[in-house]
Scaffold this motif. Structure first.
Motif, PDB file in Angstrom:
ATOM      1  N   LEU A  10       0.842  -1.192   0.000  1.00 64.57           N
ATOM      2  CA  LEU A  10       0.000   0.000   0.000  1.00 64.57           C
ATOM      3  C   LEU A  10       0.881   1.247   0.000  1.00 64.57           C
ATOM      4  O   LEU A  10       0.645   2.183  -0.759  1.00 64.57           O
ATOM      5  CB  LEU A  10      -0.920  -0.014   1.234  1.00 64.57           C
ATOM      6  CG  LEU A  10      -1.850   1.189   1.406  1.00 64.57           C
ATOM      7  CD1 LEU A  10      -2.866   1.247   0.276  1.00 64.57           C
ATOM      8  CD2 LEU A  10      -2.557   1.110   2.749  1.00 64.57           C
ATOM      9  N   CYS A  15      -2.848  -0.930  -4.754  1.00 59.59           N
ATOM     10  CA  CYS A  15      -4.212  -0.887  -4.231  1.00 59.59           C
ATOM     11  C   CYS A  15      -4.464  -2.209  -3.520  1.00 59.59           C
ATOM     12  O   CYS A  15      -4.138  -3.270  -4.046  1.00 59.59           O
ATOM     13  CB  CYS A  15      -5.204  -0.698  -5.377  1.00 59.59           C
ATOM     14  SG  CYS A  15      -6.911  -0.524  -4.859  1.00 59.59           S
ATOM     15  N   ILE A  16      -5.021  -2.130  -2.301  1.00 62.03           N
ATOM     16  CA  ILE A  16      -5.367  -3.348  -1.577  1.00 62.03           C
ATOM     17  C   ILE A  16      -6.887  -3.483  -1.547  1.00 62.03           C
ATOM     18  O   ILE A  16      -7.609  -2.494  -1.672  1.00 62.03           O
ATOM     19  CB  ILE A  16      -4.771  -3.372  -0.158  1.00 62.03           C
ATOM     20  CG1 ILE A  16      -5.281  -2.208   0.699  1.00 62.03           C
ATOM     21  CG2 ILE A  16      -3.238  -3.363  -0.226  1.00 62.03           C
ATOM     22  CD1 ILE A  16      -4.834  -2.263   2.154  1.00 62.03           C
ATOM     23  N   ARG A  33      -6.328   2.672  -1.298  1.00 60.24           N
ATOM     24  CA  ARG A  33      -5.014   3.078  -1.799  1.00 60.24           C
ATOM     25  C   ARG A  33      -4.669   4.439  -1.246  1.00 60.24           C
ATOM     26  O   ARG A  33      -5.525   5.126  -0.685  1.00 60.24           O
ATOM     27  CB  ARG A  33      -4.961   3.051  -3.307  1.00 60.24           C
ATOM     28  CG  ARG A  33      -5.799   4.104  -3.993  1.00 60.24           C
ATOM     29  CD  ARG A  33      -5.777   4.009  -5.486  1.00 60.24           C
ATOM     30  NE  ARG A  33      -4.422   3.804  -5.945  1.00 60.24           N
ATOM     31  CZ  ARG A  33      -4.090   3.419  -7.157  1.00 60.24           C
ATOM     32  NH1 ARG A  33      -5.028   3.200  -8.042  1.00 60.24           N
ATOM     33  NH2 ARG A  33      -2.840   3.261  -7.499  1.00 60.24           N
ATOM     34  N   ILE A  70      -3.849  -7.969  -2.734  1.00 55.70           N
ATOM     35  CA  ILE A  70      -3.212  -6.880  -3.476  1.00 55.70           C
ATOM     36  C   ILE A  70      -3.694  -6.968  -4.919  1.00 55.70           C
ATOM     37  O   ILE A  70      -3.664  -8.047  -5.514  1.00 55.70           O
ATOM     38  CB  ILE A  70      -1.693  -6.999  -3.419  1.00 55.70           C
ATOM     39  CG1 ILE A  70      -1.241  -6.964  -1.966  1.00 55.70           C
ATOM     40  CG2 ILE A  70      -1.031  -5.891  -4.227  1.00 55.70           C
ATOM     41  CD1 ILE A  70       0.093  -7.586  -1.749  1.00 55.70           C
TER      42      ILE A  70
END
Length: 72
Positions: A10, A15-16, A33, A70
């Motif tokens: 992150l 972007c998680i 994010r 992820i």
């Protein structure tokens, strides 16, 4: 994965994401994010609702769960 495992990615601009069910059995998909040095999120639900990028603060549930992923 746990939050502490995805935090380095992150910080590196990835972007998680994770899914969760509401009390009403609605599936929510979160995307988180860092944008302009601020933590932001957006989400979509199984009922078609969504919210565009908005400021976000991690909740206790976010810290305790182990279903973070992820995005490639």
């Amino acid at each position: 994965m746990k939050l502490e495992q995805v935090l380095p990615m992150l910080r590196d601009g990835k972007c998680i994401t994770r899914q969760r069910k509401t009390k009403d059995d609605i599936t929510m998909i979160y995307f988180i994010r860092i944008i302009d040095e601020r933590l932001k999120f957006m989400f979509f639900t199984s009922t078609g609702e969504s919210i565009p990028w908005a400021y976000y603060t991690f909740q206790t549930e976010d810290i305790m769960v182990d279903n973070w992923e992820i995005l490639a």
